[in-house]
Every structure is written in C-alpha cells, then in structure tokens.
Design a protein around this motif. Structure first.
Motif, short mmCIF file in Angstrom:
data_model
loop_
_atom_site.label_atom_id
_atom_site.label_comp_id
_atom_site.label_asym_id
_atom_site.label_seq_id
_atom_site.Cartn_x
_atom_site.Cartn_y
_atom_site.Cartn_z
N PRO A 140 7.60 6.64 1.20
CA PRO A 140 6.50 5.81 0.87
C PRO A 140 6.84 4.00 0.79
O PRO A 140 5.17 3.59 0.43
CB PRO A 140 6.14 6.46 -1.20
N PHE A 141 7.95 3.95 0.43
CA PHE A 141 8.57 2.30 0.38
C PHE A 141 7.30 1.34 1.41
O PHE A 141 6.53 0.58 1.62
CB PHE A 141 9.76 1.92 0.32
N GLU A 142 7.97 2.33 3.20
CA GLU A 142 7.85 1.19 4.02
C GLU A 142 6.16 1.42 4.13
O GLU A 142 5.17 0.68 4.36
CB GLU A 142 8.03 2.14 5.50
N ARG A 143 5.24 2.66 3.73
CA ARG A 143 4.32 2.61 3.64
C ARG A 143 3.85 1.08 2.92
O ARG A 143 2.14 0.67 3.33
CB ARG A 143 3.28 3.71 3.54
N LYS A 144 3.81 1.27 1.52
CA LYS A 144 3.17 0.31 0.83
C LYS A 144 3.56 -0.84 1.16
O LYS A 144 2.45 -1.81 0.81
CB LYS A 144 4.48 0.90 -0.42
N VAL A 145 4.26 -1.64 2.16
CA VAL A 145 5.05 -2.68 2.72
C VAL A 145 3.70 -2.69 3.53
O VAL A 145 3.13 -4.39 3.23
CB VAL A 145 5.62 -3.05 3.44
N VAL A 146 3.51 -1.95 4.11
CA VAL A 146 2.46 -2.22 5.34
C VAL A 146 1.13 -2.34 4.89
O VAL A 146 0.17 -2.86 4.85
CB VAL A 146 2.42 -1.21 6.36
N HIS A 147 0.71 -1.73 3.87
CA HIS A 147 -0.71 -1.29 3.39
C HIS A 147 -0.34 -2.67 2.58
O HIS A 147 -2.24 -3.62 2.38
CB HIS A 147 -0.54 -0.82 1.97
N ASP A 148 0.73 -3.65 1.23
CA ASP A 148 0.35 -5.09 1.13
C ASP A 148 -0.21 -6.18 2.45
O ASP A 148 -1.00 -6.61 1.96
CB ASP A 148 1.80 -5.16 0.13
N GLY A 154 -6.99 -8.98 5.08
CA GLY A 154 -8.53 -9.19 4.62
C GLY A 154 -8.98 -7.65 5.30
O GLY A 154 -9.86 -7.19 5.81
N LEU A 155 -7.64 -7.02 6.60
CA LEU A 155 -8.27 -5.42 7.02
C LEU A 155 -7.89 -4.30 5.82
O LEU A 155 -7.33 -4.73 5.31
CB LEU A 155 -7.34 -5.45 8.24
N ALA A 156 -8.06 -2.84 6.20
CA ALA A 156 -8.47 -1.52 5.56
C ALA A 156 -7.07 -0.48 5.86
O ALA A 156 -6.90 -0.87 7.74
CB ALA A 156 -9.09 -0.86 5.24
N SER A 157 -6.67 -0.17 5.22
CA SER A 157 -5.18 0.78 5.59
C SER A 157 -5.36 1.86 4.75
O SER A 157 -5.86 2.76 3.28
CB SER A 157 -4.08 -0.28 6.05
N ASP A 158 -5.33 2.80 5.53
CA ASP A 158 -4.97 4.63 4.53
C ASP A 158 -3.88 5.52 5.37
O ASP A 158 -3.49 5.04 6.71
CB ASP A 158 -6.00 5.39 4.96
N SER A 159 -2.90 5.66 3.89
CA SER A 159 -2.10 6.78 4.34
C SER A 159 -2.90 8.08 4.84
O SER A 159 -3.55 9.18 4.02
CB SER A 159 -0.81 6.52 3.73
N GLU A 160 -2.28 8.44 5.97
CA GLU A 160 -2.79 10.25 6.30
C GLU A 160 -1.39 10.61 6.36
O GLU A 160 -0.10 10.40 6.48
CB GLU A 160 -3.19 10.33 7.84
N GLY A 161 -1.99 12.39 6.68
CA GLY A 161 -0.67 13.10 7.39
C GLY A 161 -0.26 13.84 6.17
O GLY A 161 -0.56 13.55 4.57
N VAL A 162 0.44 14.31 5.28
CA VAL A 162 1.78 14.88 4.60
C VAL A 162 3.31 15.18 5.11
O VAL A 162 3.96 14.63 5.98
CB VAL A 162 1.92 16.43 5.14
N GLU A 163 3.94 15.02 3.62
CA GLU A 163 4.94 14.21 4.05
C GLU A 163 5.85 15.34 4.47
O GLU A 163 5.84 16.61 4.81
CB GLU A 163 5.43 13.93 2.63
N VAL A 168 1.09 5.62 8.07
CA VAL A 168 -0.19 4.11 7.84
C VAL A 168 -0.98 4.54 8.66
O VAL A 168 -1.29 4.41 10.36
CB VAL A 168 0.05 3.11 7.60
N VAL A 169 -3.31 4.33 8.76
CA VAL A 169 -3.76 3.98 9.57
C VAL A 169 -4.85 2.84 9.51
O VAL A 169 -5.33 2.38 7.99
CB VAL A 169 -5.22 5.09 9.61
#
Length: 173
Positions: A140-148, A154-163, A168-169
């Motif tokens: 989760p920490f790593e995904r949050k950094v990427v999303h930010d 100015g692009l979009a990102s989503d988290s997919e899959g299961v822990e 991130v896509v």
C-alpha cells in the motif's frame, strides 16, 4: 463574506488534529525507544506530522546504519511489521486507529525516490503509446507513492488485483 480558500486548496488541520498527531508520534517514539533498548540498538527518533499523518523515523547514529537495517528487512517487510506493531501500540494508548508512518534509516525515503522514477517511466510510456501500463505488485505505501506521482503529472491510476499481488495501472486521464 467570501471564502478565501482557492478551489483544490487543502486547509491546514485544526490545532487539535495536529496535537493528536503529535501525541501519536510521542507514544510511538516511547514504544520504539523501548524496542531499541531491548534489541540493544542505537538510533535517534524524529517525530513529524506529514500529509495528515504522524511520521516517525528511527535515524541511524554514526556507525549503526547496518544494525538498523535489520529492522527494515530485505524488502522492507520487517519495517512494515514494526509499523503495524507501532500503530497497535498507539491505538492501545489512544483508543483510536492510527495511520502513523514509520521509516527506519531512510529506507522509505529512498524507496519513495525509486518509486517516483518507476512512476515517471510509466507516465512517459503511457504518453508515448497512449496505452495503459501495469506495474509490478506493490504494498500500500508503494502504491500510494505511485498514485501521487501519477496524479501530479495529470494522468490517472488505479490499483487492481488482490493483496499481496495488488498493482498500479497508469493510464490517460
């Protein structure tokens, strides 16, 4: 009466919120100092409030960097576990769930910089190809950094899959 806050601007937290987060940091620092004593490790503890969270870092004293790295683990897995234990210690004292972030010997700060580079490469690929780019699984920490980083570009990102295989896509906005 007019509202002087610009759209999209985040107002500062109320003083009571800041005090609560500082209290979380103090409780966490006490818990971590005991842990360092038990493990016979040297380190200083820095407390801050960052992005609406208590942020605590165990900073290596000269010559103790290698010893503190044992509290990080190979890929940060020990650090993640210590963060959860520290959050539980804070919750036990305050009665409230904590979102405290823990860093040890600059591991998360270094990882944040690496992930920002991964995100920038994905952003460049999406802009070049117009196609979504899926990244490797992250915590989760790593995904949050990427999303930010993606949102800032100015692009979009989503988290997919299961822990534990969530990833991130990155895609066009």
């Amino acid at each position: 009466m007019t509202d002087s806050t610009a759209p999209g601007t985040v107002e500062p937290s109320a003083p009571s919120d800041i005090r609560r987060l500082e209290e979380e940091g103090e409780i966490a620092a006490d818990y971590l100092e005991e842990l360092l004593d038990i493990a016979d490790l040297d380190g200083d503890i820095d407390i801050d409030v960052d992005h609406g969270r208590a942020a605590v870092e165990i900073v290596a004293e000269a010559g103790s960097e290698r010893a503190l790295r044992k509290l990080v683990g190979t890929d940060g897995e020990v650090l993640d576990a210590l963060q959860e234990l520290t959050r539980l210690a804070v919750q036990t004292k305050t009665g409230e769930r904590s979102r405290l972030m823990l860093d040890i010997a600059g591991f998360r700060a270094g990882r944040r910089a690496e992930l920002a580079e991964v995100a920038r490469a994905a952003i460049a690929e999406v802009r070049r190809s117009g196609q979504p780019v899926a990244l490797e699984p992250m915590n989760p920490f790593e995904r949050k950094v990427v999303h930010d980083v993606v949102a800032e570009a100015g692009l979009a990102s989503d988290s997919e899959g299961v822990e534990p295989s969530r990833y991130v896509v990155v895609r066009q906005a």
